[in-house]
Motif scaffolding. Structure first.
Motif, PDB file in Angstrom:
ATOM      1  N   TYR A 357     -47.328  38.379-107.714  1.00  0.00           N
ATOM      2  CA  TYR A 357     -47.333  37.384-108.803  1.00  0.00           C
ATOM      3  C   TYR A 357     -46.729  36.256-108.927  1.00  0.00           C
ATOM      4  O   TYR A 357     -45.958  35.581-108.338  1.00  0.00           O
ATOM      5  N   ASP A 361     -45.799  35.067-116.773  1.00  0.00           N
ATOM      6  CA  ASP A 361     -46.797  35.996-117.411  1.00  0.00           C
ATOM      7  C   ASP A 361     -47.873  36.583-116.320  1.00  0.00           C
ATOM      8  O   ASP A 361     -48.304  37.520-117.218  1.00  0.00           O
ATOM      9  N   GLU A 362     -47.622  36.079-115.378  1.00  0.00           N
ATOM     10  CA  GLU A 362     -48.480  36.822-114.370  1.00  0.00           C
ATOM     11  C   GLU A 362     -47.584  38.315-114.513  1.00  0.00           C
ATOM     12  O   GLU A 362     -48.749  38.797-114.095  1.00  0.00           O
ATOM     13  N   ARG A 364     -46.425  40.520-116.169  1.00  0.00           N
ATOM     14  CA  ARG A 364     -46.550  40.726-117.690  1.00  0.00           C
ATOM     15  C   ARG A 364     -48.165  41.241-117.873  1.00  0.00           C
ATOM     16  O   ARG A 364     -48.126  42.545-118.290  1.00  0.00           O
ATOM     17  N   SER A 365     -48.423  40.399-117.515  1.00  0.00           N
ATOM     18  CA  SER A 365     -50.605  40.609-117.632  1.00  0.00           C
ATOM     19  C   SER A 365     -50.548  41.864-116.558  1.00  0.00           C
ATOM     20  O   SER A 365     -51.351  43.074-116.081  1.00  0.00           O
ATOM     21  N   ASP A 368     -49.864  44.896-118.140  1.00  0.00           N
ATOM     22  CA  ASP A 368     -50.815  44.946-118.662  1.00  0.00           C
ATOM     23  C   ASP A 368     -52.056  46.143-117.880  1.00  0.00           C
ATOM     24  O   ASP A 368     -52.796  46.311-118.772  1.00  0.00           O
TER      25      ASP A 368
END
Lengths: 483, 483
Positions: A357, A361-362, A364-365, A368
């Motif tokens: 990653y 942000d990546e 967290r994605s 998810d």
């Protein structure tokens, strides 16, 4: 070759279980605890006979299998203890309150009683701990339910021998005949699942088989609870600080975990998320390449692993880092998100994927992207407290067990354990298949209203003759009740 | 006439509930308890506005409806208390044990977390206690789940007003927007049940509707738990000694119970088993004839009652003892067993059947004739202790609540209460819809392994900042943990 159970034999097993249910259910908890301990002792005593059969049928090594026997007998003893202590019955007593508003309150005494005969579909990958003498059987017996185990075809002789040892121990200890039965054959299992005498079922196995059996159980004329543990990816997320502090240990620990038991654990870490530029490729590749090849449980699982591996390796954006010993694949979060369904399909066996990653942000994605899992793991340092505070709730939403700086393989048997996660990792995420509360799956509450002491079950009597733990008017106590 | 919720409105309700779930789930138990108390206070304060609407829409009398408001607000306060006390979270902490066999044990901390948005299908017969502000809603909110209530069409305006009162109270108290929503329309409810954002459903209503919704819930791509309370006959068995000691009181109490609320209770005693030669016919007939006629909840229920009554009266072997006021029918065990399915079909409304048994063998056969029920009642005397000891286990096998010398109507809200029985009285007999443990239906466990104190949820921290009740290494305590 052990033949399928005949219809007449199945009928006998079901009739025996149904006949055993009232006496088993009415047995005093301490007496039942004695029967369960007898099974534990008999298993330990038979280890020298059982383990060699298990080695031959499962290809698993002796220390691992001996550990499994100890785990299984220890689990039985844990249930015996909690039965004696009383918490397994969840007794709650609210004495009458003539002054209660808006209406006077009667005397109410709640206790968990057994559902009745339970059908257990044994798993292949733990020939003891999730098979005939495994957690489903132990928790159902503790609940007071007769058990019929549908043997896994991967270790048929072991299943028969284990059942013989347990049945004989139960007989000698004085448990009702029919407390435990064993059946063989896929169709036989389905027929049993549809039988009205079966009141609940436990299952550990593949997603397709689990879904199919679940549908049968819940659409019967009389639907029954079906507790299925189906599969899990068990992602592990590693922060930059953790890589900086102990990257090499993480690499070694990861490879050790995903190759444990030849990768045949439901808690195998299927993906390791590392920050880009982690610098651990060489370390990881070496560790994976150094894993000794070992036979898988059986030919069917080996073929499934081969075809799964072929499939995974052909997914665009997935690269092969190591393919001898264990297989280590690599991709990035961007590529994973672009081909999520292909990459996030469980492959049972010694393979795992490093996913890189680029920034939080990546990360967290990536979190998810997951559906339900048995476990989710975070490797972080104390400097990550803020980040961890953000990530833990996200992991909690997706998993039944959240680990910190550990590895998900290895499921301790204890009061606090939870083995079960949101769908599709389990059907019935509000229940666990490991730990004390696993028994609850096979118990239903009954409340007695204004019933005289003389006819109440002993565990509900004022005098609390067995001194068990009970919640009386809101507080947990082992004392007597005055009314 | 309140129109069905539009697709756009339903989407908004689902999106709001999903958006509220993380904050609601993460709220400190004591804070959530405050929100729930605010709802209770608002309900009580709005009683003067709500009760007249309920009277108009349900035809139920004012004292009964005021009692229901008090029951509902009291129920909310009970959940708030147990949230603060901590038992609702079932925290279990097992500290690490390096000496544990066969392997060292990690630190494990288990807590119940909310499932997510819950869909509640409101009932018609309790416009408060089993509707918008009823037990399903209260227990789901206590669990930390946003709730979408599918209003019952029997009291549409009351549903809207109740929801308004609750939503405003939640808003002022600071609960996340989307904590509570209301939808109208049968098809809308089905659409919501299929939505992936809905994680569980509660239902109180008829057997056919409950079965149909259950099947939808458990065969979705992601199956969800469905808790349905479907119907119950609630048999009452009376011994000869009880007739001898207080036959007249039993006759009066029985008629009072089966006609309470115009017979529109799920716990209405549908059958009274009396020994042949009981001599109570006149007393029973007089009591039934003396019951004032009263309007039923709505035309649909009235029509259902009429046709059910027609059907029952035409069954061979069923005689009419009283037909003015309340309807009292009579048959014998022999006749009941010959036409079991016809006689044992629930008829919702002010009717019940006296069944005469000739000797204890017939009494045992009568008990055996029943499937699952919410309740089963025995009227007996101390001289019946042996007989009661034999019958109580049989009643326990068939019911979730067993009463002694009482009447099943009236379900106290308390810790020890259990409202739920074997199928078909409920789908999900291991759970209750009344009492503290009702919240468990909407909670799943999560275990944290070796997680540092700094990032653990407050309820799991060593210091136990809120002083809640937790099970630490096997014993329940409100103290700190040392590790």
């Amino acid at each position: 070759m052990i033949p399928d159970t005949t219809p007449a034999e199945l009928e006998q097993a079901l009739a025996d279980a149904a006949a055993a249910a009232p006496a088993l259910g009415a047995s005093e908890p301490a007496v039942r605890a004695g029967w369960i301990r007898a099974v534990a002792d008999a298993l330990d005593a038979a280890a020298d006979e059982l383990v060699p059969i298990a080695m031959r049928e499962s290809s698993l090594p002796e220390p691992r299998l001996r550990g499994e026997v100890a785990r299984s007998s220890g689990q039985l003893r844990m249930f015996a203890e909690v039965l004696e202590e009383g918490s397994l019955l969840e007794v709650v007593i609210d004495t009458a309150d003539a002054e209660a508003k808006p209406v006077p309150r009667p005397d109410l005494r709640r206790v968990l009683v057994p559902l009745g005969p339970v059908l257990v579909f044994a798993a292949s990958n733990f020939p003891f701990a999730f098979s005939v003498c495994g957690g489903d059987t132990a928790s159902a017996l503790a609940a007071g339910c007769p058990v019929i185990v549908k043997a896994h075809p991967g270790h048929p002789e072991l299943s028969v021998k284990t059942a013989e040892v347990m049945i004989e121990a139960l007989r000698v200890a004085g448990s009702p005949a029919g407390t435990l039965g064993l059946i063989q054959g896929f169709d036989v299992g389905v027929t049993a699942l549809k039988d009205p005498r079966i009141t609940a079922a436990g299952f550990t196995g593949s997603v397709p088989a689990g879904k199919a059996l679940h549908e049968i159980a819940v659409t019967r004329p009389e639907p029954i609870p079906f507790y299925g543990e189906l599969g899990s990816l068990n992602p592990v997320f590693v922060t930059q600080a953790a890589v900086d502090a102990r990257g090499k240990d993480i690499a070694t620990g990861y490879v050790g975990s995903f190759t444990l038991g030849v990768g045949q654990f439901c808690t195998k870490p299927g993906l390791l998320f590392l920050p880009a530029g982690h610098g651990l490729q060489e370390q990881l590749t070496e560790a994976a390449g150094g894993v000794a090849e070992a036979p898988m449980l059986n030919d069917r699982i080996k073929e499934g692993f081969s075809s799964g591996l072929d499939r995974l390796q052909k997914v665009e954006g997935v690269r092969v880092w190591a393919s001898a010993g264990a297989t280590l694949l690599q991709t990035t979060v961007t590529e994973l998100l672009a081909r999520r369904d292909e990459i996030l399909e469980e492959c049972f066996g010694p393979v795992s994927i490093v996913v890189e990653y680029d920034g939080l942000d990546e990360l967290r994605s990536a979190v998810d992207a997951f559906e339900g899992n048995l476990t989710a793991t975070l490797h972080a340092e104390s400097s990550d407290t803020e980040l961890a505070g953000e990530l833990l709730p996200l992991l909690t939403a997706r998993a039944g067990r959240v680990l910190w700086n550990g590895w998900p393989t290895g499921v301790a048997v204890s009061w606090a354990q939870h083995h079960g996660g949101p769908f599709p990792s389990t059907v019935g995420s509000i229940h666990t298949s490991v730990g004390v509360t696993a028994a609850r799956r096979f118990q239903r509450p009954v409340a007695y209203q204004d019933t005289p002491d003389a006819v109440l079950p002993a565990v509900l009597k004022d005098s609390n003759p067995a001194g068990i733990s009970r919640r009386v008017n809101g507080s947990v106590t082992t004392g007597e009740v005055s009314r």
